[in-house]
Write a protein that holds these residues in place. Structure first.
Motif, mmCIF file in Angstrom:
data_model
loop_
_atom_site.group_PDB
_atom_site.id
_atom_site.type_symbol
_atom_site.label_atom_id
_atom_site.label_comp_id
_atom_site.label_asym_id
_atom_site.label_seq_id
_atom_site.Cartn_x
_atom_site.Cartn_y
_atom_site.Cartn_z
ATOM 1 N N LYS A 128 36.306 -10.893 -14.219
ATOM 2 C CA LYS A 128 36.914 -9.894 -15.122
ATOM 3 C C LYS A 128 36.498 -8.514 -14.624
ATOM 4 O O LYS A 128 35.735 -7.794 -15.276
ATOM 5 N N ALA A 129 37.005 -8.142 -13.464
ATOM 6 C CA ALA A 129 36.550 -6.914 -12.812
ATOM 7 C C ALA A 129 36.925 -5.668 -13.584
ATOM 8 O O ALA A 129 36.349 -4.598 -13.372
ATOM 9 N N ASN A 130 37.897 -5.754 -14.480
ATOM 10 C CA ASN A 130 38.340 -4.586 -15.242
ATOM 11 C C ASN A 130 37.435 -4.286 -16.428
ATOM 12 O O ASN A 130 37.712 -3.360 -17.196
ATOM 13 N N GLU A 131 36.383 -5.080 -16.641
ATOM 14 C CA GLU A 131 35.520 -4.899 -17.805
ATOM 15 C C GLU A 131 34.073 -4.701 -17.366
ATOM 16 O O GLU A 131 33.218 -5.557 -17.592
ATOM 17 N N PRO A 132 33.765 -3.579 -16.695
ATOM 18 C CA PRO A 132 32.369 -3.335 -16.291
ATOM 19 C C PRO A 132 31.511 -3.031 -17.508
ATOM 20 O O PRO A 132 31.984 -2.566 -18.545
ATOM 21 N N ASN A 133 30.247 -3.333 -17.375
ATOM 22 C CA ASN A 133 29.299 -3.139 -18.477
ATOM 23 C C ASN A 133 28.165 -2.246 -18.001
ATOM 24 O O ASN A 133 27.492 -2.560 -17.017
ATOM 25 N N HIS A 134 27.952 -1.127 -18.712
ATOM 26 C CA HIS A 134 26.870 -0.196 -18.384
ATOM 27 C C HIS A 134 25.745 -0.389 -19.377
ATOM 28 O O HIS A 134 25.983 -0.460 -20.598
ATOM 29 N N VAL A 135 24.537 -0.471 -18.873
ATOM 30 C CA VAL A 135 23.343 -0.607 -19.702
ATOM 31 C C VAL A 135 22.354 0.471 -19.286
ATOM 32 O O VAL A 135 22.056 0.611 -18.087
ATOM 33 N N GLU A 136 21.867 1.196 -20.262
ATOM 34 C CA GLU A 136 20.858 2.221 -19.988
ATOM 35 C C GLU A 136 19.483 1.586 -20.056
ATOM 36 O O GLU A 136 19.141 0.882 -21.012
ATOM 37 N N LEU A 137 18.659 1.855 -19.026
ATOM 38 C CA LEU A 137 17.322 1.280 -18.991
ATOM 39 C C LEU A 137 16.371 1.975 -19.960
ATOM 40 O O LEU A 137 15.344 1.392 -20.348
ATOM 41 N N GLY A 138 16.691 3.192 -20.331
ATOM 42 C CA GLY A 138 15.848 3.891 -21.323
ATOM 43 C C GLY A 138 14.528 4.364 -20.762
ATOM 44 O O GLY A 138 13.543 4.457 -21.507
ATOM 45 N N ARG A 139 14.448 4.686 -19.465
ATOM 46 C CA ARG A 139 13.194 5.139 -18.859
ATOM 47 C C ARG A 139 13.138 6.667 -18.879
ATOM 48 O O ARG A 139 14.061 7.351 -18.432
ATOM 49 N N LYS A 140 12.043 7.199 -19.394
ATOM 50 C CA LYS A 140 11.853 8.654 -19.443
ATOM 51 C C LYS A 140 10.894 9.134 -18.367
ATOM 52 O O LYS A 140 10.811 10.342 -18.105
ATOM 53 N N ASP A 141 10.167 8.169 -17.744
ATOM 54 C CA ASP A 141 9.218 8.565 -16.709
ATOM 55 C C ASP A 141 9.915 8.623 -15.360
ATOM 56 O O ASP A 141 11.141 8.488 -15.265
ATOM 57 N N ASP A 142 9.141 8.827 -14.307
ATOM 58 C CA ASP A 142 9.714 8.950 -12.961
ATOM 59 C C ASP A 142 9.801 7.609 -12.246
ATOM 60 O O ASP A 142 10.035 7.573 -11.032
ATOM 61 N N ALA A 143 9.612 6.519 -12.961
ATOM 62 C CA ALA A 143 9.651 5.202 -12.316
ATOM 63 C C ALA A 143 11.065 4.919 -11.806
ATOM 64 O O ALA A 143 12.069 5.201 -12.468
ATOM 65 N N ARG A 144 11.128 4.347 -10.629
ATOM 66 C CA ARG A 144 12.409 3.979 -10.035
ATOM 67 C C ARG A 144 12.479 2.456 -9.892
ATOM 68 O O ARG A 144 11.474 1.762 -9.975
ATOM 69 N N VAL A 145 13.715 1.992 -9.650
ATOM 70 C CA VAL A 145 13.913 0.547 -9.477
ATOM 71 C C VAL A 145 13.410 0.146 -8.096
ATOM 72 O O VAL A 145 13.894 0.650 -7.065
ATOM 73 N N HIS A 146 12.412 -0.751 -8.089
ATOM 74 C CA HIS A 146 11.873 -1.223 -6.821
ATOM 75 C C HIS A 146 12.718 -2.370 -6.247
ATOM 76 O O HIS A 146 13.177 -2.303 -5.100
#
Length: 973
Positions: A83-101
């Motif tokens: 169902k490529a026409n239905e992308p889902n966005h989720v906010e991680l809610g991070r306020k610090d400077d941590a990045r996705v490893h």
């Protein structure tokens, strides 16, 4: 946002096709014509996804058609590719400077782990929008995750392995259930299991793979920067929920086996190839500092899972310090190495680079490459673009590679559905075996190819390999179609000639006795093979000629038996005067037609054995068709010849119960000629009824008369009921026999008396014996003294007849007394009947006014009625209705006729002259009214309907008429 996964072919991207070995073109070969009608689709086809991210892509994972990527620092994008026409966005809610490893997605596509550079780990379930932190995992920088494919579900991961940058391996389990504010945490537990070390101490766990083999054993492969560790063990039954603790506990006292390479990239990556989801992996590829270590995985090996290991060394310019590889993925026959600017595909069979796919600088450097095991698609990405590789028919030309490696079994496996390629492989294998002097294997392969038959046959002839040539011819023969009769005839004849020549060369050599026996068995197996039976049968004439030309009588008989040509076998034995062998063949195969054909020959030489064989076959033989052989044999007249014929005929008559007249007639003729004593016994056993005997009576009479068997003739006369002729002939033989014949017509006293008179006349006139004549008179009660007196001469005195006359007078006196007694009994009976009639005239019955009809239960005196002696009373019409159903059809018709005539008769007027005239007219022209009533009474009131015979006859009559049963049944409901 536009449809982010509408795929199109980027004008700047390039397609690459894997072509190991020679190019994919048609190979001209006898029997096949190949034409490539369409352009060959490349194996690896790259497509760029029509997607421009709002932020830079930091990580991307794909599993089970679920794509997850992290954008920037705080955004997670999830896409269900169905169902490529239905992308889902989720906010991680991070306020610090941590990045996705790093991100990790399990094989179901349901459980996503996000490892942050701040040593925190987040968990997101496919069916939820909430990002949940894993408190127990905090403080660990996660480098790898080994998912549990055996126990993982959509709601739970089951026990999994987690590798960290500090070299520790933990066991954990996650649950997707979400409670309230105080609900359970997703991380059910998180406990350490093992620490991986290198020479300098603990080393980051770069890759973790946990699998279970088909035999139930579990194994874990973990890699660090320079080492590859193997943990192998079997979990205790019923302890699957305990996870991997038992597996790692076995290595608490000693380190697990590992492979180590000195060079290091600072990281490594492990890839597995699994043919089907949830099945055991088949191959591996480990990207490390010195190159890529790849090979097969054998779960059955006790010490190490890795087999057929090879190292593909990095080319110049690739490796530590230069252009380090970033990722590796493994397909069935290739591993793809991701570099910063390109993708290189290497064939795992040959180690050759078959694809170098460069990316344009405008997309930026490549970051990573992953594989979706469920679909087989490969995904690569940069910070600004996503690409997908389709893998199509990867094994299309693998057979060529295996062929060049002389691995013919695998080559045939991968071209089984392509006859032209399979023929090429078989031809190459046949040539290889021929050069290796493995001629039998070469012949078997040549027989499966479309190579020229003459060319192959000449190769074996030049090499003087008759055995291999025979194998080649046999397999070619088995592959022929039913319509190819000419080829089949040639091949079967050639094979026969080869075997016969070989047997002839070996027969006189005592040192080659075992080889001779082996060749003979192979020849017999060829002749008796069910696959060749049709061709051998069609060529049997030419094969018999070959066998005869070589003088091989043993195999002539053997082949004839196999072809069920028993006639030829029997004829051969008869020609060589081996009659007992011929009979043995006949008895073994029990073919009646062959018995009919060869019995005339065999009975002259082995009559007793042949008759034994006939008797053993019993009813399968038609004795009529064997009579000609018996007739020709018994014409010699010798006692032994006649006795054998009689033995078989007696078996047919007594044991088989033959009733055919020809058989019985022939048995009679044999008895008449050879065993007269048995003739009369046979006739007497057959019986005296002319309709039950099975022989021809007239033929039997003529036969017995010709040979002078008078007693047998007398018996035949008796069966023919020609008693006078029987008595006349019996008087010539024996008077007692004549007496027996005279008593046979029991119902015809006149004939019996006549026959006894003949006997008496013969005794008196021919034998002149008065005493015997008197004995005859006593034997037959029909004869009187006065009947035989005329036969005696005049000089005989009365003294000879004194006793006979007295006996006759006594008999007459006794007869007169019997008649007087019968007359007296008749007179007394008449007087009793007369007295009974007088008594009956005076009998009467009384009817009371209250008496009712026994049928309708209405007063009896209202209508005409009948009164019976038993006391039952009936109205006339009621009695008529009750009697009618029990009367026969003709009496019912008579009853209707009487009723009709009685109704038509005029009622008489008492005392009138007209009535008297009517009665007189009726008396003159037909029965009177009184007579009709009397006839009606006799028919209806002859007996009481309740007490008479009519009631007895109705005992089996149902109470309810079957035709009215349904009506009566419904009336009771």
């Amino acid at each position: 946002m536009a449809s982010i996964l509408d795929e199109y072919e980027d004008s700047l991207s390039r397609s690459a096709v894997l072509q190991p070995g020679c190019p994919s073109v048609g190979i001209p070969h006898s029997g096949y014509v190949n034409a490539q009608l369409e352009k060959e689709v490349p194996i690896f086809t790259k497509q760029r996804i029509d997607f421009t991210p709002s932020e830079r892509i930091t990580s991307l994972v794909v599993s089970c058609n679920q794509l997850c990527m992290s954008l920037g620092k705080d955004t997670l994008l999830r896409i269900d590719l169905g169902k490529a026409n239905e992308p889902n966005h989720v906010e991680l809610g991070r306020k610090d400077d941590a990045r996705v490893h790093k991100m990790f997605l399990d094989h179901t596509g349901c459980h996503l782990l996000i490892a942050l550079s701040s040593t925190e780990v987040l968990y997101v379930n496919r069916n939820g929008q909430k990002v949940r932190p894993l408190a127990r995992w905090k403080g660990q920088l996660v480098e790898s995750v080994g998912w549990n494919k055996a126990l993982g579900t959509e709601s739970s991961t089951g026990p999994i392995l987690v590798g960290t940058a500090q070299g520790q391996i933990f066991e954990a389990e996650l649950s997707a259930s979400e409670g309230g504010l105080f609900g359970p945490a997703p991380d059910l537990y998180f406990r350490p299991l093992y620490v991986l070390n290198e020479e300098g101490g603990p080393a980051p766990v770069c890759s973790l793979e946990a699998e279970r083999g088909p035999d139930g054993r579990g194994f874990v492969i973990a890699t660090t920067r320079q080492r590859l560790f193997q943990f192998i063990g079997r979990a205790a039954e019923g302890t699957e929920a305990q996870g991997f603790s038992g597996l790692f506990a076995a290595y608490a006292d000693h380190p697990p086996p590992f492979r180590e390479f000195p060079s290091s990239l600072g990281y490594s990556e492990l890839a597995f190839y699994t043919p089907k989801l949830r099945s055991a992996p088949r191959a591996f590829a480990w990207m490390m500092g010195d190159g890529v270590l790849y090979g097969a995985l054998d779960c059955g090996r006790p010490d190490s899972l890795l087999s057929e290991e090879r190292v593909w060394e990095y080319p110049e310019g690739v490796g530590p310090g230069a252009s380090p590889p970033l990722a590796v993925v493994l397909t069935q026959f290739h591993f793809l190495l991701l570099l910063a600017d390109r993708v290189e595909a290497v064939c795992t069979l040959t180690g050759q680079v078959v694809l170098r796919d460069h990316f344009l600088e405008k997309f930026g450097p490549l970051k990573h490459m992953v594989k979706d095991s469920s679909t087989g698609h490969l995904w690569a990405y940069t910070e600004r673009a996503v690409f997908r590789y389709h893998v199509q028919r990867e094994a299309r030309d693998v057979w060529r590679t295996y062929l060049d490696m002389n691995r013919f079994d695998l080559a045939k496996e991968y071209c089984r559905e392509r006859p032209d390629c399979l023929d090429t492989v078989l031809a190459r294998e046949a040539d290889y075996c021929f050069r290796q002097r493995r001629y039998l294997e070469s012949a078997r392969c040549y027989a499966l190819t479309q190579s020229y038959f003459e060319e192959i046959a000449l190769k074996f002839l030049e090499a003087r390999q008759e055995e291999a040539l025979a194998e080649f011819l046999q397999r070619k023969l088995a592959s022929l179609k039913p319509a190819e009769r000419t080829q089949a005839t040639l091949l079967t004849t050639w094979l026969t000639e080869l075997y016969l020549s070989r047997l002839g060369a070996l027969q006189g050599d005592p040192e080659a006795l075992n080889f001779y026996r082996e060749t003979r068995e192979r020849f017999r197996a060829f002749l008796s093979s069910p696959r060749h039976k049709e061709w051998l049968f069609a060529s049997r004439a030419s094969i018999h000629e070959l066998l005869a030309s070589h003088g091989d009588t043993e195999h002539m008989v053997y082949f004839a038996v196999i072809m069920q040509d028993y006639e030829r076998v029997v004829a051969y034995h008869c020609q060589h005067e081996a009659y007992e062998e011929a009979l043995a063949v006949l008895a073994r195969h029990r073919d009646p037609q062959l018995f009919y054909k060869f019995s005339p020959i065999l009975i002259r030489h082995i009559p007793r054995q042949l008759v034994d064989a006939w008797i053993e076959l019993g009813s399968r033989l038609d004795a009529r068709q064997l009579i000609p052989a018996l007739v020709n044999y018994s014409q010699g007249g010798e006692a032994q010849q006649v006795s054998q014929a009689i033995r078989y005929m007696e078996f047919c008559v007594n044991e088989l119960g033959e009733t055919e007249q020809a058989i019985h007639n022939y048995l009679l003729s044999l008895y008449a000629r050879g065993q007269p004593a048995s003739l009369l016994a046979y006739l007497e056993q057959a019986g005296a009824s002319p309709h039950r005997v099975h022989y021809d009576l007239k033929y039997a009479l003529r036969l017995c008369a010709e040979h002078g068997h008078h007693r047998a003739c007398v018996h035949v006369y008796k069966v023919l009921e020609l008693y006078e002729e029987a008595v006349d002939l019996a008087l010539q033989v024996d008077v007692d026999l004549a007496k027996q014949c005279a008593d046979l017509p029991e119902e015809d006293e006149e004939l019996r008396k006549k026959l006894w008179l003949k006997i008496a006349r013969h005794v008196v006139q021919e034998e002149e014996d008065v005493q015997t004549a008197m004995a005859c008179l006593a034997s037959c009660p029909l004869l009187k003294i006065e009947d035989v007196l005329p036969f005696f001469p005049d000089f005989v005195t009365i003294d000879h007849f004194k006793e006979a006359i007295c006996s006759s007078l006594k008999a007459y006196n006794h007869h007169i007394q019997e008649l007087q007694r019968e007359m007296e009994e008749a007179t007394a009976s008449a007087q009793r009947i007369r007295r009974d009639l007088q008594e009956l005239r005076g009998r009467y019955g009384t009817v009371e006014p209250q008496d009712k009809c026994a049928t309708c239960d209405f007063p009896l005196l209202n209508r005409p009625f009948y009164l019976f002696l038993c006391g039952h009373m009936f109205h006339a019409d009621c009695l008529l209705q009750a009697v009618r159903p029990g009367l026969p059809a003709y009496k019912q018709a008579r009853l209707e006729e009487l009723q009709r005539k009685l109704g038509a008769a005029p009622a008489p007027t008492k005392g009138s002259a007209r009535a008297k005239e009517a009665e007189g007219g009726a008396a003159a022209g037909g029965p009177s009214r009184e007579q009709l009533k009397a006839d009606l009474d006799e028919l209806v009131a002859a007996e009481c309907v309740y007490c008479g015979e009519l009631m007895i006859r109705s005992i089996d009559r149902p109470f309810i008429d079957p035709q009215r049963y349904e009506e009566e049944h419904l009336s009771w409901l």
